[in-house]
Scaffold this motif. Structure first.
Motif, PDB file in Angstrom:
ATOM      1  N   THR A 200       0.834  -1.211   0.000  1.00  0.00           N
ATOM      2  CA  THR A 200       0.000   0.000   0.000  1.00  0.00           C
ATOM      3  C   THR A 200       0.865   1.256   0.000  1.00  0.00           C
ATOM      4  OG1 THR A 200      -0.247   0.060   2.412  1.00  0.00           O
ATOM      5  CG2 THR A 200      -1.944  -1.119   1.175  1.00  0.00           C
ATOM      6  N   PHE A 201       2.029   1.202   0.613  1.00  0.00           N
ATOM      7  CA  PHE A 201       2.933   2.349   0.627  1.00  0.00           C
ATOM      8  C   PHE A 201       3.664   2.510  -0.709  1.00  0.00           C
ATOM      9  CE2 PHE A 201       2.345   2.401   5.160  1.00  0.00           C
ATOM     10  CZ  PHE A 201       2.664   3.698   5.560  1.00  0.00           C
ATOM     11  N   LEU A 202       4.234   1.418  -1.217  1.00  0.00           N
ATOM     12  CA  LEU A 202       5.093   1.506  -2.402  1.00  0.00           C
ATOM     13  C   LEU A 202       4.324   1.438  -3.721  1.00  0.00           C
ATOM     14  CD1 LEU A 202       8.078  -0.671  -1.138  1.00  0.00           C
ATOM     15  CD2 LEU A 202       7.887   1.822  -1.166  1.00  0.00           C
ATOM     16  N   LYS A 203       3.092   0.974  -3.672  1.00  0.00           N
ATOM     17  CA  LYS A 203       2.205   0.912  -4.836  1.00  0.00           C
ATOM     18  C   LYS A 203       2.861   0.314  -6.090  1.00  0.00           C
ATOM     19  CE  LYS A 203      -0.524   4.931  -3.376  1.00  0.00           C
ATOM     20  NZ  LYS A 203      -0.513   4.544  -2.028  1.00  0.00           N
ATOM     21  N   PRO A 204       3.359  -0.917  -5.997  1.00  0.00           N
ATOM     22  CA  PRO A 204       3.963  -1.528  -7.182  1.00  0.00           C
ATOM     23  C   PRO A 204       2.906  -1.863  -8.229  1.00  0.00           C
ATOM     24  CG  PRO A 204       3.770  -3.137  -5.435  1.00  0.00           C
ATOM     25  CD  PRO A 204       3.347  -1.818  -4.848  1.00  0.00           C
ATOM     26  N   GLU A 205       3.314  -1.805  -9.501  1.00  0.00           N
ATOM     27  CA  GLU A 205       2.416  -2.207 -10.580  1.00  0.00           C
ATOM     28  C   GLU A 205       2.311  -3.722 -10.644  1.00  0.00           C
ATOM     29  OE1 GLU A 205       4.090  -0.492 -14.094  1.00  0.00           O
ATOM     30  OE2 GLU A 205       3.687   1.564 -13.434  1.00  0.00           O
ATOM     31  N   LYS A 206       3.393  -4.395 -10.261  1.00  0.00           N
ATOM     32  CA  LYS A 206       3.453  -5.855 -10.361  1.00  0.00           C
ATOM     33  C   LYS A 206       4.321  -6.381  -9.221  1.00  0.00           C
ATOM     34  CE  LYS A 206       5.804  -7.713 -13.844  1.00  0.00           C
ATOM     35  NZ  LYS A 206       6.215  -8.119 -15.196  1.00  0.00           N
TER      36      LYS A 206
END
Length: 150
Positions: free
Chosen positions: A98-104
């Protein structure tokens, strides 16, 4: 031997450069993850690289959590290892996402201390049959060629 811990390794792709390069942001994410996952923080250590990137380590009573960031690639390597049944490493990973919001992401679950069956412990030997097949095929061609000569 029984399972002594859960070890999650997570590759996060497509993260924001600024988030991965901000030590205070990553520290806050990790400390929130530790709290939400019912873990006990013993110590926190980090290092900021130049021109970018960082490494952060949370030493836990249950084991450890680490993050290595590569902002230029939008990539973070996360490692969460916990012993015991009261902590939730999966919850820690969810908070970090939720913090880093990776796409994958790619997550690997490892059961530490689990050796499996005795069969699993034997060395695995891989034999390549390709060279043997080449020898057999060559021999067949030689015999075929010799039988045509007559």
């Amino acid at each position: 031997m029984k399972i002594i811990g859960k070890h999650l390794t997570v590759d996060m792709y497509g993260c924001n450069f600024d988030a991965l390069n901000n030590l205070e942001f990553v520290k806050n994410a990790m400390l929130t993850a530790v709290k939400e996952a019912n873990m006990t923080l013993l110590d926190f250590s980090s290092f900021k690289f130049e021109p970018q990137g960082l490494t952060a380590l949370a030493l836990l009573a249950e084991s450890h959590m680490s993050i290595h960031t590569y902002p230029e690639l939008g990539y973070a390597a996360v490692d969460v290892f916990t012993c015991g049944d009261h902590s939730r490493p999966d919850r820690a990973v969810a908070v970090l996402k939720t913090f880093l919001k990776p796409e994958k992401t790619k997550t690997t679950h490892i059961k530490r201390g689990d050796f499996g069956s005795e069969k699993d412990m034997r060395p695995k030997i891989k034999i390549s049959v390709a060279p043997l097949r080449r020898i057999r095929n060559t021999g067949a061609r030689v015999i075929k060629m010799l039988s045509r000569s007559k």
